[in-house]
Structure formats: C-alpha cells, structure tokens
Design a protein around this motif. Structure first.
Motif: not given
Length: 179
Positions: A82, A84-86
């Motif tokens: 996925d 993710f923000d990071h």
C-alpha cells in the motif's frame, strides 16, 4: 503419548507453511504440530495493492480452509502493498481460525523503493520485480523482499512467524476476548 495439533495453511508456499509450523510450535511446545499447506483461493488480485484487499485475501483463504478441511487451527497469510503517508510499504495480513473464532493480524511494514511500487502499479508482482532487480529466482518462496532489503537480517518467514504469534493472542486468552 504427545498430543497432536493439526493445522491447515491456506497456501502451499513453503515460507507460509514453515512460518505457521514455527509459530505454533513456539506457542505449544508440548504438542506435535501437524502442518499441511493447501491451495486456497484468495479471491483478490495476485498482488494486492491496498490494506483492505490484503486483509480480504487472508480472510478469504482461511474461510475456504474452514469450509473444506478438518483441523484444529486454520491459518492464512496474504502479502500486500500500500502507499502510506510515509511512502510505499509491503506487509502481510494474517487470518487464524480456531473453534469458529477468527483473529486477524498484520505484520510489520517494510518500506519499498518508489521504483518498486511504480512497477507494482503497472501490474507486476512484488516477487517478480525483486527477482528482476536483485537477479534472484523465486525469492517469494525463500527469504522474500524482506531478506533482500534487510541484507538477510529478517526474512519473510521470520516476519510471518512473528505476526502469527501476535494474531494468536485472542486464542491464547479467550476469556479476555470473548464478548
């Protein structure tokens, strides 16, 4: 005579079967663990690209096993990716069933290079991308992307084993998890 615990794993991948046997042998050292891997359809894409799709794959596999086999425990693992923000990362969802109780867990996240994630968004599978990048063959049935990116300090099986042990918490403490 030692007691035997029968486990059905919703995959024939030796890494997943090995992780299930190792985890339950750790949790139940006094019993013999009989562990069999079987083909169980995930009903999701070969390379799940979201957290939800990855979890659904593991749950679908464990349900299939419950409906088609007899065992004390049913386990399924689904690897996914996925964004993710990071940044992009890979992980696995774990589904375990015992006496009609189902527990779902997730492994730790392994950050992925953006170039790998971009290849996955084009329809490639993680194992194939890593095999191409690192000149390996069928890495997903060996140490996996985890071993390649951690220089062998962790493996796909070691991470799956840890995630299974954590997902077993409700079965190890049924009095705390019953509603």
């Amino acid at each position: 005579m030692t007691q035997a615990v029968r486990i059905i794993v919703g995959s024939k991948n030796p890494v997943k079967v090995g992780a299930a046997k190792e985890a339950l042998s750790t949790l139940f050292p006094e019993v013999t663990i009989e562990c069999e891997g079987v083909h169980a359809p995930s009903l999701v894409a070969d390379q799940p690209m979201t957290e939800a799709e990855t979890q659904a794959g593991a749950v679908n596999r464990v349900k299939y096993c419950m409906e088609n086999y007899q065992a004390d425990y049913f386990l399924a693992m689904e690897g996914g990716v996925d964004l993710f923000d990071h940044g992009p990362a890979t992980f696995a969802h774990i589904a375990i069933a015992h006496n009609q109780q189902v527990s779902v867990g997730r492994s730790a996240l392994l950050p992925l290079p953006m170039q790998v994630y971009q290849a996955l968004t084009q329809g490639e599978e993680l194992g194939n991308v890593m095999d191409s990048m690192f000149n390996t063959v069928n890495i997903k049935q060996q140490g996996g992307t985890i071993a390649l990116l951690t220089h062998g300090h962790a493996t796909r099986q070691s991470i799956y084993t840890q995630a299974i042990i954590l997902a077993m918490a409700p079965m190890l403490n049924p009095e705390l998890f019953s509603l």
